[in-house]
Write an enzyme that holds these catalytic residues in place. Structure first.
Site, short mmCIF file in Angstrom:
data_model
loop_
_atom_site.label_atom_id
_atom_site.label_comp_id
_atom_site.label_asym_id
_atom_site.label_seq_id
_atom_site.Cartn_x
_atom_site.Cartn_y
_atom_site.Cartn_z
N GLY A 1 83.78 74.16 7.82
CA GLY A 1 83.93 73.36 6.62
C GLY A 1 83.45 74.15 5.43
O GLY A 1 84.16 74.31 4.44
N MET B 1 80.02 77.22 4.24
CA MET B 1 78.88 78.03 4.67
C MET B 1 77.95 78.26 3.49
O MET B 1 78.38 78.66 2.41
CB MET B 1 79.41 79.35 5.24
CG MET B 1 78.34 80.34 5.63
SD MET B 1 77.28 79.69 6.97
CE MET B 1 75.75 80.54 6.58
N GLU B 2 76.66 78.06 3.76
CA GLU B 2 75.67 77.99 2.68
C GLU B 2 75.16 79.33 2.17
O GLU B 2 74.08 79.38 1.59
CB GLU B 2 74.46 77.19 3.18
CG GLU B 2 73.63 77.88 4.29
CD GLU B 2 74.03 77.50 5.70
OE1 GLU B 2 75.16 77.00 5.87
OE2 GLU B 2 73.23 77.70 6.63
N ASN B 3 75.91 80.43 2.37
CA ASN B 3 75.43 81.74 1.92
C ASN B 3 74.67 81.61 0.59
O ASN B 3 75.18 81.02 -0.36
CB ASN B 3 76.61 82.69 1.69
CG ASN B 3 77.64 82.55 2.77
OD1 ASN B 3 77.36 82.75 3.93
ND2 ASN B 3 78.85 82.15 2.38
N HIS C 1 75.35 69.00 1.63
CA HIS C 1 74.85 69.68 2.83
C HIS C 1 74.53 71.14 2.52
O HIS C 1 73.45 71.64 2.84
CB HIS C 1 75.90 69.56 3.93
CG HIS C 1 75.52 70.22 5.21
ND1 HIS C 1 75.04 69.51 6.30
CD2 HIS C 1 75.54 71.52 5.60
CE1 HIS C 1 74.78 70.35 7.29
NE2 HIS C 1 75.09 71.59 6.89
N GLU C 2 75.48 71.82 1.90
CA GLU C 2 75.29 73.25 1.64
C GLU C 2 74.16 73.50 0.66
O GLU C 2 73.37 74.43 0.81
CB GLU C 2 76.59 73.90 1.14
CG GLU C 2 77.80 73.73 2.07
CD GLU C 2 77.52 74.12 3.52
OE1 GLU C 2 76.66 74.96 3.76
OE2 GLU C 2 78.17 73.53 4.41
N HIS D 1 70.78 73.29 2.17
CA HIS D 1 70.41 74.50 2.91
C HIS D 1 69.67 75.52 2.05
O HIS D 1 68.97 76.38 2.57
CB HIS D 1 71.66 75.18 3.47
CG HIS D 1 72.07 74.69 4.83
ND1 HIS D 1 71.21 74.65 5.89
CD2 HIS D 1 73.27 74.27 5.30
CE1 HIS D 1 71.86 74.20 6.96
NE2 HIS D 1 73.11 73.95 6.62
N GLU E 1 70.36 72.63 10.69
CA GLU E 1 71.51 71.74 10.54
C GLU E 1 71.11 70.27 10.49
O GLU E 1 71.67 69.50 9.73
CB GLU E 1 72.53 71.99 11.65
CG GLU E 1 73.11 73.41 11.61
CD GLU E 1 73.66 73.79 10.23
OE1 GLU E 1 73.97 72.89 9.42
OE2 GLU E 1 73.77 74.99 9.95
ZN LIG Z 1 74.79 73.45 7.77
#
Ligand SMILES: [Zn+2]
Length: 1027
Positions: free
Chosen positions: A426, A428-430, A462-463, A466, A485
């Site tokens: 979905g 990615m929290e880079n 969500h991201e 993080h 997570e």
């Molecule tokens: Zn996550």
């Protein structure tokens, strides 16, 4: 990372998660095409890799040059492409299949064995090397001493990475200087490199010791000579054996001057993506996905989450593109008539390798500058830029919310959020460069539905969560992935609830996230949220509902007994304490214990939930003035008489924060069950309700009489009980019935009140529970009465709430759900509405209400023929809205024409029709109707070889396909066929999935024997027959 759990509406007890599909088959293709693209065998000379041939009496070692010669010989008899694919696939290591021929070539084996002596103080790999002096064959992987973890003798401090990318040629070259600390003398340096995908030129590997005060010693000649270098395919390591050991206490620079990488459209590491602009021109771009273990695919590194370092990255690229990395640009210069640009990015804070990210594209952005000059940008294809505004607005609020929540701003001074056309998960929290699939970031109020908005909101939250939990503080190893997570999945709801209190997300969570995972966790095939990880593949496997949703639910439960403030205080001090560091689960519990002033031993409590799988059911029995509470493990498959308590250190007992209220005293009370039973005093003769607001991860079972009282309360006035508890009563009753702990008639009695229910959450729970029964009965005669019963419940509420296109999100959710259910079960008003709308859309181009368009498309396709199907397909290809495209693709699976379903299923093998990233979605759509499921099951069995070949290495596709198509199989005949298939031709990457499917089918068969008659008889009494 967000794996994007797309709930398939009414898909009941299992749902799709779009994960970080690790398309290994792509990787194999990549290896094959790479060898083609680098003039065949010349590439082989670069590496002196040892390839083992097992099965012979004597060890038989080949250099890759020899393998090349061997391959060349085979080329004479086999087609070049086939041979190369075979040779460079993973299975290449197992040469025994080719043994008879190889034996003949292997004249030189013994002379290849060199005897190497090693200091004692180096890692166990030396044992492996020493073994070479015997006649036993070996590979590094054969040595049990070497797991997938790096030895930790040498750890990174800082990386200087230079990448020179060519989008046109789909490749790049690079160099990396890694400043390291040596913690233990060693003459064997082990790094992560993905063999073949990343080519390291061994002649350009230098290890420089640093003298005190030196910062850059790479210009002098005092590097340590290298004896030899090895690769290992399985463990993805590159080992450098040195003539002199690296010494404890000294810093070294590892300079790998010349490596080459290839850019494939494989959605892993740094990869190619493309889109068509409005002129129809294809535009290419580079995106990246490094979690969990693909940093090693981009550059040589120490690719473990707790080997944090700082990173200075430069990217050289064609000037027509813009390069993005985690940090802002430090300097930029162009050369070659300004056709190329080199961008140097600022140094990152201390962080893990999996959080690095790269994008090189011609995208546009929308921007806002927050306090402290924090720059927030949302990037997309230039033509979609007006779909970025919602994300910009919500992300702005969310950064502010979490900054306040943690009392700490982000450390990276900017955040770029980029929507890329091809992305496997979905989002990615880079850190500083968050990457999304387009449907997870872009929102178009004109065409996107409320649920699109919900998902976009949720994933962004969500991201961003993080940033604090995951990026600043990171788990030590992937077995604590759930910490990252679970917390991101909990915190995202806090941010959403803050921005949209009217959504009641904390209620929605119960039906949408908790109930499905409670079904999964009630199977014996479940696993603890904190699993053991022994192989890189298991890391990807652990990204599942258990990590995300059970993790979330456990933390939500923690909040119920810590209170909002205690929870926040614990989290704040945890992030403060471990900022830029890694932590383990126990360290987290420690900070929560401190937050309660040690009144609760959080570790002791939470270990019972995280270190064993499953959860309890609390049985409540009246006993004089008291209720006795007893806990037992809840298992759906109750066929097994005695539970195997040996396999858990906690004997399947839990510390349960049991909450309850009574009919005439609705104060919330808490009673702890300490791995055993409990006793609470009755305050009234009325009902008792356990697990208030469904805040705990456990079920409650009552005595028969109590269930009847609760059912009566629902019928009389359901609003006395909260929506999550109404949903919970239905969810518990049906699951207890499924586990043979309650009579189905009683569970069904609870549902008759739904004619008056206007809240989304109980309806959702009911339809999900019923989905199982509908699936199981779909080939039985009682199915007609079942559908009629559901229709009778839906019709009055549908008539009342109607199809108004305006309302709060939960209102719109309910309207859509009831419209859909009404259409499925033949509620005339619903079907007519959908058909009329579809006609108006197809003939006059009338715009559809965004929330109902998915249902309308589906009904149009279902009621129509090939014309409607083709029209919807064409529209799916034309639309530039990704979410619209997904709805149209989903509708296509609703056709009731088998030949159209077959054609559609076969298209997953045609990348021109269905993109790799959409294969999982499309296959999941087939499980929406009984016919679709039947075709998909048949498709799976008849095209098994092709599926396994093409998608077998993907972590998710086959596993989910198996789960979905077999969910309602309940006959011995199909069971035998599937068992035979899975035994003869095991699924490559989905063995667990196949095992659990077989277990589930057995349970289904047992369920039918036990329950069909009583359900049919209840329906008989409650539904008027048409005959
Ligand atoms: Zn996550």
């Amino acid at each position: 990372m967000y794996i994007m759990e797309k709930k398939v509406e009414q898909n009941g007890n299992h749902f799709l998660s779009i994960g970080n599909g690790s398309a290994k088959s792509k990787e194999n293709e990549a290896r094959a095409s790479m060898t083609k693209s680098t003039s065949g065998l010349s590439n082989l000379k670069q590496k002196e890799t040892i390839v083992t041939i097992s099965g012979g009496d004597k060890g038989c070692y080949f250099s890759r040059v020899q393998v090349g010669v061997f391959v060349f010989a085979l080329l004479l008899t086999l087609s070049a492409v086939i041979v190369l694919v075979v040779c460079f696939s993973d299975s290449n290591r197992h040469f025994h299949r080719l043994n008879p021929t190889v034996e003949n070539v292997c004249k030189c084996a013994d002379s290849q064995v060199s005897y190497v002596t090693h200091p004692e103080n180096t890692v166990a790999l030396h044992t492996a090397l020493a073994v070479r002096s015997t006649s036993e064959p070996f590979t590094i992987s054969d040595q049990p001493e070497i797991g997938i973890r790096l030895p930790g003798d040498v750890i990174p401090v800082h990386y200087d990475i230079d990448l020179d990318v060519s989008i046109d040629n789909e490749n790049y070259t690079g160099s990396v200087k890694i400043l390291t600390n040596c913690l233990k003398d060693t003459s064997l340096l082990i790094l992560h490199v993905k063999p073949y995908i990343l080519n390291v030129n061994e002649a350009e590997v230098y290890i420089y010791p640093l003298k005190k005060g030196d910062t850059n010693n790479t210009n002098n000649k005092s590097f340590i000579p290298v004896t030899r270098q090895f690769m290992d395919f399985d463990k993805e390591i590159h080992a450098i054996e040195l003539k002199e050991p690296m010494m404890k206490g000294i810093q070294y620079i590892i300079y790998i001057k010349d490596f080459q990488g290839f850019l494939f459209a494989d959605l892993k590491g740094m990869y190619m993506s493309s889109y068509k602009n409005k002129n129809g021109d294809t535009r290419n771009l580079i995106a990246s996905q490094l979690q969990s273990t693909d940093a090693r695919k981009v550059f040589p590194c120490f690719d473990e989450p707790d080997m944090k370092a700082t990173f200075s990255v430069s990217i050289t690229h064609s000037s027509e593109y813009t390069a993005l990395c985690n940090m802002p640009v430090e300097s930029e210069k162009c050369f070659d008539d300004c056709s190329r640009t080199r961008v140097q990015f600022q140094t990152t804070p201390l962080m893990s390798t999996y959080l690095l990210a790269f994008v090189v594209s011609d995208f546009d952005y929308s921007e806002t500058i927050l306090e402290n000059n924090y720059t927030l940008r949302i990037w997309s294809q230039p033509d979609l830029i007006n779909q970025t505004y919602y994300a910009l607005d919500f992300a702005t609020k969310t950064y502010a919310y979490f900054t306040d929540y943690f009392q700490m701003p982000d450390v990276v001074p900017k955040a770029d959020h980029v929507a890329v056309p091809d992305f496997s998960g979905g989002a990615m929290e880079n850190w500083g460069l968050v990457i999304y699939r387009e449907t997870a970031l872009l929102y178009d109020p004109e065409v996107s539905s409320s649920s699109n908005k919900y998902m976009v909101t949720l994933i962004i939250a969500h991201e961003i969560a993080h940033t604090w939990f995951g990026n600043m503080v990171t788990m030590k190893w992937w077995d604590d992935l759930w910490l990252n997570e679970g917390f991101a999945s909990t915190l995202m709801y806090f941010a959403m609830d803050n921005a949209y209190p009217e959504w009641n997300v904390l209620d929605i969570v119960v039906a949408e996230d908790m109930f499905p995972v409670m079904v999964k966790d009630a199977l014996e095939t479940s696993h603890p949220v904190s699993p053991n990880i022994n192989h890189p593949d298991e890391i990807a496997e652990s990204f599942d509902q258990i990590s995300y949703n059970k993790g979330m639910a456990l933390l939500r439960m923690l909040e119920t007994f810590l209170g909002k403030d205690g929870f926040r205080k614990g989290l704040q001090s945890y992030v403060m304490k471990y900022k830029f560091d890694n932590a383990e689960m126990s360290e987290l519990w420690e900070t929560f214990t401190e937050a309660t002033n040690s009144s609760l031993k959080i570790c002791e409590i939470m270990d019972t939930w995280t270190r064993q799988m499953g959860y309890p059911v609390i049985n409540i029995k009246a006993d004089g003035d008291y209720y006795i509470l007893e806990q037992t493990r809840f298992l759906i498959n109750a066929q097994k008489d005695k539970q195997d308590i040996e396999d858990s250190d906690y004997g399947y007992k839990w510390y349960v924060p049991f909450t309850y209220m009574m009919e005439d005293d609705v104060t919330l009370r808490l009673h702890w069950l300490k791995m055993g039973p409990g006793k609470i005093k009755k305050t009234s003769g009325g009902w008792i309700l356990g697990n208030v607001n469904y805040g705990g991860f456990y079920r409650v079972n009552y005595e028969l009489e109590m269930w009847q009282r609760l059912a009566k309360q629902l019928y009389k006035n359901h609003t006395v009980i909260s929506p999550p508890n109404r949903a919970g009563l239905i969810g518990d009753a049906f699951n207890l019935a499924r586990a043979s702990m309650l009579d189905y008639g009683l569970a069904l009695n609870l549902t008759t009140y739904l004619r008056n229910e206007e809240n989304y959450v109980p309806w959702k729970a009911f339809l999900d529970c019923f989905e199982f029964i509908r699936g199981m009965l779909s080939k039985e005669s009682a199915y007609v009465a079942l559908e009629k019963y559901i229709g009778e419940l839906v019709a009055p509420v549908f008539a009342k709430i109607g199809t108004d296109d305006h309302g709060t999100l939960p209102e719109m959710y309910l309207r859509r759900l009831l419209l859909k259910t009404g259409c499925d079960t033949g509620v005339k008003a619903a079907v007519q509405y959908a058909k009329d709308q579809f006609r108006a859309w197809m003939i006059n181009g009338t715009r559809l209400p965004t929330d109902f368009s998915q249902v309308i498309y589906a009904v149009g396709v279902r009621e129509g023929s090939v014309d409607e199907w083709d029209y919807v397909w064409i529209k799916s290809q034309e639309t530039n809205s990704p979410s619209e495209r997904e709805m149209l693709l989903e509708a296509l699976a609703h056709t009731q024409k088998p030949w159209l379903l077959w054609r559609y299923a076969n298209w997953i093998f045609d990348v021109n029709k269905i993109k790799m990233q959409d294969v999982r979605l499309v296959m999941s759509y087939f499980s929406n109707t009984p016919l679709g499921r039947m075709i998909a099951l048949h498709f799976l069995m008849t095209r098994w070889d092709d599926l396994n070949e093409k998608f077998g290495d993907d972590t998710f596709i086959i596993r989910e396909m198996i789960g979905e198509v077999t969910a309602y199989v309940n006959t011995e005949f199909v069971l035998n066929q599937l068992e035979h298939l899975f035994t003869e031709k095991p699924p490559k990457g989905a063995k667990k999935g196949a095992d659990s499917a077989i277990a589930l089918i057995r349970a289904n068969i047992g369920w039918m024997d036990k329950n069909y008659a009583s359900i049919a008889s209840w329906l008989d009494q409650h539904v008027e027959s048409s005959f």
